[in-house]
Design a protein around this motif. Structure first.
Motif, PDB file in Angstrom:
ATOM      1  N   UNK A  46     112.433-133.400  10.189  1.00  0.00           N
ATOM      2  CA  UNK A  46     111.757-133.812  11.325  1.00  0.00           C
ATOM      3  C   UNK A  46     110.988-132.949  12.092  1.00  0.00           C
ATOM      4  N   UNK A  47     111.743-131.599  12.189  1.00  0.00           N
ATOM      5  CA  UNK A  47     111.073-130.537  13.042  1.00  0.00           C
ATOM      6  C   UNK A  47     110.196-129.649  12.267  1.00  0.00           C
ATOM      7  N   UNK A  48     109.999-129.984  10.827  1.00  0.00           N
ATOM      8  CA  UNK A  48     109.032-129.537   9.787  1.00  0.00           C
ATOM      9  C   UNK A  48     109.237-127.984   9.546  1.00  0.00           C
ATOM     10  N   UNK A  49     110.321-127.340   9.653  1.00  0.00           N
ATOM     11  CA  UNK A  49     110.506-126.119   9.487  1.00  0.00           C
ATOM     12  C   UNK A  49     111.109-125.859   7.843  1.00  0.00           C
ATOM     13  N   UNK A  50     111.018-127.114   6.994  1.00  0.00           N
ATOM     14  CA  UNK A  50     110.878-127.064   5.464  1.00  0.00           C
ATOM     15  C   UNK A  50     109.941-127.909   5.265  1.00  0.00           C
ATOM     16  N   UNK A  51     109.216-127.449   3.927  1.00  0.00           N
ATOM     17  CA  UNK A  51     108.358-128.218   3.282  1.00  0.00           C
ATOM     18  C   UNK A  51     108.805-129.563   2.746  1.00  0.00           C
ATOM     19  N   UNK A  52     110.089-129.403   2.266  1.00  0.00           N
ATOM     20  CA  UNK A  52     110.607-130.466   1.543  1.00  0.00           C
ATOM     21  C   UNK A  52     112.167-130.158   1.595  1.00  0.00           C
ATOM     22  N   UNK A  53     112.942-131.371   2.069  1.00  0.00           N
ATOM     23  CA  UNK A  53     114.336-131.455   2.256  1.00  0.00           C
ATOM     24  C   UNK A  53     114.875-132.147   1.053  1.00  0.00           C
ATOM     25  N   UNK A  54     115.783-131.494   0.536  1.00  0.00           N
ATOM     26  CA  UNK A  54     116.545-132.220  -0.612  1.00  0.00           C
ATOM     27  C   UNK A  54     118.068-132.070  -0.459  1.00  0.00           C
ATOM     28  N   UNK A  55     118.493-133.386  -0.736  1.00  0.00           N
ATOM     29  CA  UNK A  55     119.873-133.576  -0.499  1.00  0.00           C
ATOM     30  C   UNK A  55     120.828-133.347  -1.662  1.00  0.00           C
ATOM     31  N   UNK A  56     120.139-133.194  -2.713  1.00  0.00           N
ATOM     32  CA  UNK A  56     120.873-132.621  -3.909  1.00  0.00           C
ATOM     33  C   UNK A  56     120.474-131.153  -3.971  1.00  0.00           C
ATOM     34  N   UNK A  57     121.556-130.292  -4.284  1.00  0.00           N
ATOM     35  CA  UNK A  57     121.319-128.837  -4.320  1.00  0.00           C
ATOM     36  C   UNK A  57     120.830-128.557  -5.701  1.00  0.00           C
ATOM     37  N   UNK A  58     120.990-128.931  -6.631  1.00  0.00           N
ATOM     38  CA  UNK A  58     120.310-128.623  -7.859  1.00  0.00           C
ATOM     39  C   UNK A  58     118.816-129.055  -7.830  1.00  0.00           C
ATOM     40  N   UNK A  59     118.355-129.992  -7.167  1.00  0.00           N
ATOM     41  CA  UNK A  59     117.107-130.276  -6.916  1.00  0.00           C
ATOM     42  C   UNK A  59     116.173-129.008  -6.229  1.00  0.00           C
ATOM     43  N   UNK A  60     116.977-128.787  -5.110  1.00  0.00           N
ATOM     44  CA  UNK A  60     116.720-127.910  -4.183  1.00  0.00           C
ATOM     45  C   UNK A  60     116.153-126.454  -4.820  1.00  0.00           C
ATOM     46  N   UNK A  61     117.170-126.011  -5.741  1.00  0.00           N
ATOM     47  CA  UNK A  61     116.917-124.596  -6.223  1.00  0.00           C
ATOM     48  C   UNK A  61     116.243-124.784  -7.748  1.00  0.00           C
ATOM     49  N   UNK A  62     116.088-125.944  -8.567  1.00  0.00           N
ATOM     50  CA  UNK A  62     115.635-125.849  -9.807  1.00  0.00           C
ATOM     51  C   UNK A  62     114.274-126.536  -9.895  1.00  0.00           C
ATOM     52  N   UNK A  63     114.259-127.611  -9.221  1.00  0.00           N
ATOM     53  CA  UNK A  63     113.103-128.735  -9.566  1.00  0.00           C
ATOM     54  C   UNK A  63     111.748-128.293  -9.154  1.00  0.00           C
ATOM     55  N   UNK A  64     110.636-128.310  -9.720  1.00  0.00           N
ATOM     56  CA  UNK A  64     109.337-128.065  -9.089  1.00  0.00           C
ATOM     57  C   UNK A  64     108.751-129.388  -9.040  1.00  0.00           C
ATOM     58  N   UNK A  65     108.013-129.540  -7.692  1.00  0.00           N
ATOM     59  CA  UNK A  65     107.416-130.762  -7.531  1.00  0.00           C
ATOM     60  C   UNK A  65     106.233-130.696  -8.600  1.00  0.00           C
ATOM     61  N   UNK A  66     105.639-132.187  -8.890  1.00  0.00           N
ATOM     62  CA  UNK A  66     104.693-132.102  -9.633  1.00  0.00           C
ATOM     63  C   UNK A  66     103.547-131.490  -9.101  1.00  0.00           C
ATOM     64  N   UNK A  67     102.709-130.999 -10.067  1.00  0.00           N
ATOM     65  CA  UNK A  67     101.196-130.410  -9.592  1.00  0.00           C
ATOM     66  C   UNK A  67     101.360-128.792  -9.317  1.00  0.00           C
ATOM     67  N   UNK A  68     102.589-128.396  -9.136  1.00  0.00           N
ATOM     68  CA  UNK A  68     102.827-126.911  -8.875  1.00  0.00           C
ATOM     69  C   UNK A  68     103.025-126.092 -10.145  1.00  0.00           C
ATOM     70  N   UNK A  69     102.296-124.946 -10.173  1.00  0.00           N
ATOM     71  CA  UNK A  69     102.160-124.341 -11.671  1.00  0.00           C
ATOM     72  C   UNK A  69     103.539-123.310 -11.584  1.00  0.00           C
ATOM     73  N   UNK A  70     104.021-123.210 -12.905  1.00  0.00           N
ATOM     74  CA  UNK A  70     105.247-122.116 -13.029  1.00  0.00           C
ATOM     75  C   UNK A  70     104.305-120.636 -13.101  1.00  0.00           C
ATOM     76  N   UNK A  71     105.053-119.977 -12.627  1.00  0.00           N
ATOM     77  CA  UNK A  71     104.477-118.412 -12.892  1.00  0.00           C
ATOM     78  C   UNK A  71     105.090-117.868 -14.346  1.00  0.00           C
ATOM     79  N   UNK A  72     104.326-117.209 -14.994  1.00  0.00           N
ATOM     80  CA  UNK A  72     104.352-116.660 -16.321  1.00  0.00           C
ATOM     81  C   UNK A  72     105.383-115.358 -16.192  1.00  0.00           C
TER      82      UNK A  72
END
Length: 92
Positions: free
Chosen positions: A66-92
Motif C-alpha cells: 500500500x505504501x509502495x516501498x516494494x515493487x512486488x509483495x509476496x506472501x510465499x517466501x519461495x516466490x519472493x526469493x526465487x521466482x522471476x516475473x514474466x518479461x524479466x531477463x535472466x543475467x548470464x
C-alpha cells in the motif's frame, strides 16, 4: 559514468528480495527504491531494478504494498526469493 559493479541497466542490483518488512527491512526497501517515506526530506537514486518484499504477517505485507516501498509483495517466501516475473531477463 557507471559505478563499478553496476548492472547494465544502471542499477547497483538487478533484483533484491527483502524477508521481513519491519523497521529494518522497510528502511532498506525505501533506500533501494529511492523513495522517501512521508514527511522525509530526502530522496535518492534507485539502487535496485526490482524490490520484492516478504513478511510472515499479512498485515505488514499489505501495508508495504500500500505504501509502495516494494515493487512486488509476496506472501510465499519461495516466490519472493526465487521466482522471476514474466518479461524479466535472466543475467548470464
Amino acid at each position: 559514468m557507471a559505478h563499478q559493479g553496476m548492472a547494465d541497466d544502471g542499477f547497483l542490483f538487478d533484483r533484491v528480495a527483502i524477508v521481513g518488512l519491519g523497521l529494518i527491512g522497510s528502511s532498506l526497501a525505501w533506500r533501494l527504491t529511492g523513495r522517501s517515506p512521508a514527511g522525509a526530506s530526502w530522496t535518492g537514486p534507485r539502487l535496485a531494478g526490482e524490490v520484492i518484499g516478504h513478511d510472515a504477517d499479512p498485515t505488514h505485507l499489505a501495508r508495504a504494498a500500500e505504501l509502495g516501498f516494494v515493487d512486488r509483495a509476496e506472501a510465499d517466501i519461495a516466490a519472493a526469493v526465487a521466482a522471476r516475473p514474466s518479461g524479466r531477463r535472466d543475467r548470464a
